[in-house]
Design an enzyme around this catalytic site. Structure first.
Site, PDB file in Angstrom:
ATOM      1  N   CYS A 142      -1.082   7.350  -2.701  1.00 38.97           N
ATOM      2  CA  CYS A 142      -1.442   6.401  -1.643  1.00 38.97           C
ATOM      3  C   CYS A 142      -1.861   7.106  -0.358  1.00 38.97           C
ATOM      4  CB  CYS A 142      -0.331   5.392  -1.382  1.00 38.97           C
ATOM      5  SG  CYS A 142       1.269   6.112  -1.039  1.00 38.97           S
ATOM      6  N   LYS A 178       0.821  -1.213   0.000  1.00 40.26           N
ATOM      7  CA  LYS A 178       0.000   0.000   0.000  1.00 40.26           C
ATOM      8  C   LYS A 178       0.856   1.265   0.000  1.00 40.26           C
ATOM      9  CE  LYS A 178      -0.962   0.476   4.965  1.00 40.26           C
ATOM     10  NZ  LYS A 178      -2.017   0.595   5.974  1.00 40.26           N
ATOM     11  N   ASP A 179       2.170   1.150   0.326  1.00 43.06           N
ATOM     12  CA  ASP A 179       3.068   2.314   0.302  1.00 43.06           C
ATOM     13  C   ASP A 179       3.658   2.565  -1.079  1.00 43.06           C
ATOM     14  OD1 ASP A 179       2.742   2.696   3.044  1.00 43.06           O
ATOM     15  OD2 ASP A 179       4.516   1.509   3.572  1.00 43.06           O
ATOM     16  N   ARG A 211      -8.350   8.291   3.988  1.00 46.56           N
ATOM     17  CA  ARG A 211      -9.295   7.238   3.591  1.00 46.56           C
ATOM     18  C   ARG A 211     -10.091   6.738   4.794  1.00 46.56           C
ATOM     19  NH1 ARG A 211      -8.951   2.053   4.632  1.00 46.56           N
ATOM     20  NH2 ARG A 211      -6.802   2.261   5.362  1.00 46.56           N
ATOM     21  N   ARG A 212      -9.392   6.459   5.879  1.00 54.69           N
ATOM     22  CA  ARG A 212     -10.076   5.987   7.081  1.00 54.69           C
ATOM     23  C   ARG A 212     -10.989   7.075   7.650  1.00 54.69           C
ATOM     24  NH1 ARG A 212      -4.496   3.254   9.242  1.00 54.69           N
ATOM     25  NH2 ARG A 212      -4.850   1.136   8.467  1.00 54.69           N
ATOM     26  N   ARG A 235       1.124   5.001  18.356  1.00 53.72           N
ATOM     27  CA  ARG A 235      -0.326   5.179  18.166  1.00 53.72           C
ATOM     28  C   ARG A 235      -1.126   4.539  19.300  1.00 53.72           C
ATOM     29  NH1 ARG A 235      -1.462   5.637  11.791  1.00 53.72           N
ATOM     30  NH2 ARG A 235       0.546   6.508  11.222  1.00 53.72           N
ATOM     31  N   ARG A 243       0.512  10.688  13.456  1.00 55.67           N
ATOM     32  CA  ARG A 243       1.582   9.951  12.786  1.00 55.67           C
ATOM     33  C   ARG A 243       2.232   9.055  13.815  1.00 55.67           C
ATOM     34  NH1 ARG A 243       5.064  11.474   8.654  1.00 55.67           N
ATOM     35  NH2 ARG A 243       5.778   9.359   8.993  1.00 55.67           N
TER      36      ARG A 243
END
Length: 319
Positions: free
Chosen positions: A244, A81-82, A129-130, A157, A151
């Site tokens: 992305c 996905k990166d 997106r989330r 996180r 980040r």
């Protein structure tokens, strides 16, 4: 092929090292050669800016790719996905191994599920997106949430939640699985609620296009169903001309009766980060048998999404 150690280029993060270690084990098995990890720091690892501000696309992979081109490493492992959707001519994706769980997950305080979070709950994520899909779901179901841009690595996180700064954070199931931390998940988000990023849960093993022997050996680790699915998803992303870090979700899954795979369904979503406007479409067809048919599945769905106004929902177009 000699028995000299193969050099695997990897990012330095705990997650990158974990997934590269797993790939190294698999490569040792198929090649019979030792594999050594070469740690490379990328711009995305050192910058504290939000991904959308630093360009999102490719910030975690450029340094790895430069090391490959210069011959400092023999192959590299990326989170798919990166990876930007454009493939440099001098490099090839030699293998896309069997995909991990593509879903997003919640790690929340007090073991709460997403729908049980209190009114005004603060949910951390670095992904537009989330944000778009969580806010849209909350709006449709009468939930009151605030999405907070963050980040940092998995530890950072989750610490936001443990220390009470946030009520929940959103992470990828695949990353937590690879780190052996899946038990910390308090809720798995259905793909009907939040479509993952194109290619989420998949790894890409990349090497120089001129290294035919290594490409052939690494090809043993390639999973054709994973490759067909993520090719369709990334084709959708490319056709939307989105990077992305854009608010685009996509998932291609295989439909069948448990024994025989019959069809592939591709779903795509684009939305504004506040969740007020969304374009969500799907298409179902035969499982792509060629690279070109997988590309067509994605680009055809993107064309339909653009016709319904998807371009205007992505903010600045990424090229």
């Amino acid at each position: 092929m000699s028995d000299k150690a193969l050099r695997l280029g990897t990012r330095r993060s705990k997650l990158a090292m974990a997934q590269s270690g797993q790939v190294a084990d698999a490569v040792r098995k198929v090649t019979g050669r030792p594999v050594e990890l070469v740690e490379i720091t990328t711009y995305g690892d050192t910058s504290r800016e939000h991904l959308a501000q630093i360009g999102g696309t490719g910030v975690f992979v450029a340094a790895l790719r430069e090391a490959l081109v210069r011959g400092e490493v023999d192959f590299a492992v990326h989170s798919l996905k990166d990876l930007p959707t454009g493939q440099p001519a001098e490099l090839v994706l030699a293998a896309l191994p069997v995909r991990e769980d593509p879903r997003d997950v919640i790690v929340a305080r007090d073991d709460l599920k997403f729908t049980d979070l209190p009114r005004g709950a603060r949910i951390g994520t670095g992904s537009p997106r989330r944000m778009a899909q969580l806010n849209a779901y909350a709006r449709a179901h009468g939930l009151d949430i605030e999405t907070v841009p963050i980040r940092g690595n998995v530890d950072t996180r989750i610490r936001y939640v443990r220390e009470g700064e946030l009520d929940a954070v959103v992470l990828a199931a695949a990353g937590l699985n690879r780190l052996g931390r899946i038990e910390e998940v308090t809720d798995f988000l259905s793909v009907d609620t939040v479509l993952p990023a194109p290619g989420q849960g998949a790894l890409a093993i990349e090497c120089a296009a001129e290294n035919a022997d290594l490409i052939a050996a690494l090809g043993e680790l390639d999973d054709p169903f994973t490759r067909a699915a993520v090719t369709a998803e990334r084709s959708l992303l490319a056709a939307l001309e989105a990077g992305c870090s854009a608010p685009v979700g996509a998932l291609a899954d295989l439909l069948g009766d448990g024994q025989v795979v019959k069809e592939m369904r591709l779903r795509g979503v684009v939305g504004t980060t506040d969740g007020t406007r969304m374009v969500q479409l799907s298409t179902t067809g035969p499982v792509p048998q060629t690279h070109e048919s997988a590309l067509a599945l994605g680009s055809d769905l993107a064309t339909e999404m653009l016709a319904q106004g998807a371009a205007g929902l992505m903010g600045e177009r990424a090229h």
